[in-house]
Design a protein around this motif. Structure first.
Motif, PDB file in Angstrom:
ATOM      1  N   ALA A  83       2.444   0.126 -20.683  1.00 49.77           N
ATOM      2  CA  ALA A  83       3.769   0.688 -20.957  1.00 49.77           C
ATOM      3  C   ALA A  83       4.261   1.509 -19.761  1.00 49.77           C
ATOM      4  O   ALA A  83       5.439   1.426 -19.385  1.00 49.77           O
ATOM      5  CB  ALA A  83       3.731   1.545 -22.213  1.00 49.77           C
ATOM      6  N   GLU A  84       3.370   2.282 -19.143  1.00 51.17           N
ATOM      7  CA  GLU A  84       3.757   3.083 -17.977  1.00 51.17           C
ATOM      8  C   GLU A  84       4.118   2.187 -16.791  1.00 51.17           C
ATOM      9  O   GLU A  84       5.104   2.446 -16.096  1.00 51.17           O
ATOM     10  CB  GLU A  84       2.638   4.040 -17.595  1.00 51.17           C
ATOM     11  N   LEU A  85       3.336   1.152 -16.576  1.00 52.50           N
ATOM     12  CA  LEU A  85       3.648   0.222 -15.486  1.00 52.50           C
ATOM     13  C   LEU A  85       4.952  -0.522 -15.745  1.00 52.50           C
ATOM     14  O   LEU A  85       5.734  -0.746 -14.821  1.00 52.50           O
ATOM     15  CB  LEU A  85       2.501  -0.775 -15.281  1.00 52.50           C
ATOM     16  N   ALA A  86       5.198  -0.892 -16.984  1.00 50.88           N
ATOM     17  CA  ALA A  86       6.452  -1.575 -17.314  1.00 50.88           C
ATOM     18  C   ALA A  86       7.644  -0.650 -17.072  1.00 50.88           C
ATOM     19  O   ALA A  86       8.670  -1.077 -16.537  1.00 50.88           O
ATOM     20  CB  ALA A  86       6.436  -2.055 -18.765  1.00 50.88           C
ATOM     21  N   ALA A  87       7.520   0.624 -17.443  1.00 54.47           N
ATOM     22  CA  ALA A  87       8.603   1.584 -17.223  1.00 54.47           C
ATOM     23  C   ALA A  87       8.867   1.797 -15.735  1.00 54.47           C
ATOM     24  O   ALA A  87       9.984   2.068 -15.321  1.00 54.47           O
ATOM     25  CB  ALA A  87       8.275   2.912 -17.893  1.00 54.47           C
ATOM     26  N   ALA A  88       7.808   1.653 -14.920  1.00 56.63           N
ATOM     27  CA  ALA A  88       7.932   1.820 -13.466  1.00 56.63           C
ATOM     28  C   ALA A  88       8.192   0.493 -12.765  1.00 56.63           C
ATOM     29  O   ALA A  88       8.202   0.430 -11.540  1.00 56.63           O
ATOM     30  CB  ALA A  88       6.669   2.450 -12.907  1.00 56.63           C
ATOM     31  N   GLY A  90       6.229  -1.928 -12.356  1.00 60.97           N
ATOM     32  CA  GLY A  90       5.065  -2.300 -11.557  1.00 60.97           C
ATOM     33  C   GLY A  90       4.920  -1.535 -10.257  1.00 60.97           C
ATOM     34  O   GLY A  90       4.078  -1.871  -9.438  1.00 60.97           O
ATOM     35  N   ASP A  91       5.717  -0.488 -10.053  1.00 57.56           N
ATOM     36  CA  ASP A  91       5.676   0.298  -8.817  1.00 57.56           C
ATOM     37  C   ASP A  91       4.654   1.422  -8.959  1.00 57.56           C
ATOM     38  O   ASP A  91       4.936   2.466  -9.541  1.00 57.56           O
ATOM     39  CB  ASP A  91       7.063   0.856  -8.513  1.00 57.56           C
ATOM     40  N   PHE A  92       3.467   1.215  -8.397  1.00 57.00           N
ATOM     41  CA  PHE A  92       2.405   2.209  -8.479  1.00 57.00           C
ATOM     42  C   PHE A  92       2.793   3.521  -7.799  1.00 57.00           C
ATOM     43  O   PHE A  92       2.419   4.587  -8.257  1.00 57.00           O
ATOM     44  CB  PHE A  92       1.121   1.679  -7.818  1.00 57.00           C
ATOM     45  N   THR A  93       3.545   3.442  -6.714  1.00 56.71           N
ATOM     46  CA  THR A  93       3.909   4.641  -5.964  1.00 56.71           C
ATOM     47  C   THR A  93       4.693   5.615  -6.836  1.00 56.71           C
ATOM     48  O   THR A  93       4.505   6.830  -6.739  1.00 56.71           O
ATOM     49  CB  THR A  93       4.725   4.264  -4.711  1.00 56.71           C
ATOM     50  N   SER A  94       5.555   5.121  -7.702  1.00 60.15           N
ATOM     51  CA  SER A  94       6.334   6.014  -8.557  1.00 60.15           C
ATOM     52  C   SER A  94       5.470   6.701  -9.618  1.00 60.15           C
ATOM     53  O   SER A  94       5.889   7.689 -10.204  1.00 60.15           O
ATOM     54  CB  SER A  94       7.480   5.261  -9.220  1.00 60.15           C
ATOM     55  N   LEU A  95       4.265   6.196  -9.829  1.00 62.42           N
ATOM     56  CA  LEU A  95       3.353   6.799 -10.805  1.00 62.42           C
ATOM     57  C   LEU A  95       2.488   7.892 -10.193  1.00 62.42           C
ATOM     58  O   LEU A  95       1.745   8.556 -10.903  1.00 62.42           O
ATOM     59  CB  LEU A  95       2.455   5.727 -11.421  1.00 62.42           C
ATOM     60  N   THR A  96       2.552   8.075  -8.892  1.00 62.50           N
ATOM     61  CA  THR A  96       1.663   9.019  -8.222  1.00 62.50           C
ATOM     62  C   THR A  96       2.408  10.192  -7.603  1.00 62.50           C
ATOM     63  O   THR A  96       1.998  10.745  -6.601  1.00 62.50           O
ATOM     64  CB  THR A  96       0.835   8.307  -7.130  1.00 62.50           C
ATOM     65  N   ALA A  97       3.516  10.587  -8.215  1.00 60.49           N
ATOM     66  CA  ALA A  97       4.256  11.750  -7.728  1.00 60.49           C
ATOM     67  C   ALA A  97       3.477  13.022  -8.061  1.00 60.49           C
ATOM     68  O   ALA A  97       2.658  13.039  -8.981  1.00 60.49           O
ATOM     69  CB  ALA A  97       5.633  11.797  -8.365  1.00 60.49           C
ATOM     70  N   ILE A  98       3.726  14.064  -7.325  1.00 60.61           N
ATOM     71  CA  ILE A  98       3.031  15.322  -7.590  1.00 60.61           C
ATOM     72  C   ILE A  98       3.453  15.846  -8.946  1.00 60.61           C
ATOM     73  O   ILE A  98       4.637  15.967  -9.245  1.00 60.61           O
ATOM     74  CB  ILE A  98       3.335  16.363  -6.496  1.00 60.61           C
ATOM     75  N   GLY A  99       2.459  16.134  -9.761  1.00 63.30           N
ATOM     76  CA  GLY A  99       2.722  16.641 -11.093  1.00 63.30           C
ATOM     77  C   GLY A  99       2.737  18.153 -11.091  1.00 63.30           C
ATOM     78  O   GLY A  99       3.508  18.798 -10.388  1.00 63.30           O
ATOM     79  N   GLU A 100       1.827  18.725 -11.831  1.00 61.90           N
ATOM     80  CA  GLU A 100       1.741  20.170 -11.947  1.00 61.90           C
ATOM     81  C   GLU A 100       1.320  20.793 -10.621  1.00 61.90           C
ATOM     82  O   GLU A 100       0.740  20.129  -9.769  1.00 61.90           O
ATOM     83  CB  GLU A 100       0.711  20.527 -13.018  1.00 61.90           C
TER      84      GLU A 100
END
Length: 148
Positions: A83-88, A90-100
């Protein structure tokens, strides 16, 4: 009137002949050539390794993630990860933004994460190297894709 009867008989003969040919071909394996699914494949191998180069990093963890037609694989949470990959898209880079704001030491102990395979029918090869395991966790804490 005779013209329509002839045309009707010809259409019937053609349809019957095609049905017989289709039945004959089904036994020869021709039906097996049809696609098994209407979904574009989405199958990935995700790894975490020690080292700064994806080609030479020592893989410490690896999972498979299949997202189409249904989530599966060795990933511990395939439904959420897909679900997370579908929302992105398939862009892994957008999943690795700085969080907390997570404080990490500045030690150099590189960790490389990779995603390799097919996402919705297109080839995907992605990797990212982090300075240490703390930085990896800080960058990927908001996603389950890398939680394995």
């Amino acid at each position: 009137m005779r013209y329509f009867r002839t045309l009707g008989a010809t259409a019937f003969a053609t349809a019957t002949g095609l049905a017989l040919v289709g039945t004959a071909l089904a036994g020869t394996g021709a039906a097996e050539a049809a696609p098994a699914s209407l979904y574009a494949p989405s199958a990935l191998v995700l790894t975490i390794g020690e080292g700064e180069d994806p080609a030479t990093a020592t893989v410490t963890r690896a999972v498979t993630l299949n997202c189409a037609p249904t989530p599966s694989g060795t990933h511990p949470a395939p439904e959420e990860a897909c679900a997370e990959l579908a929302a992105a898209d398939g862009d892994f880079t957008s999943l690795t933004a700085i969080g907390e704001d997570r404080p990490c030491t500045r030690e150099w102990n590189p960790v490389t994460v990779t995603g390799d395979g097919v996402w919705q029918g297109r080839r995907v090869t992605w990797s990212e190297t982090y300075g240490n395991p703390c930085e990896l966790t800080a960058r990927t804490a908001a996603t389950t894709v890398f939680a394995f």
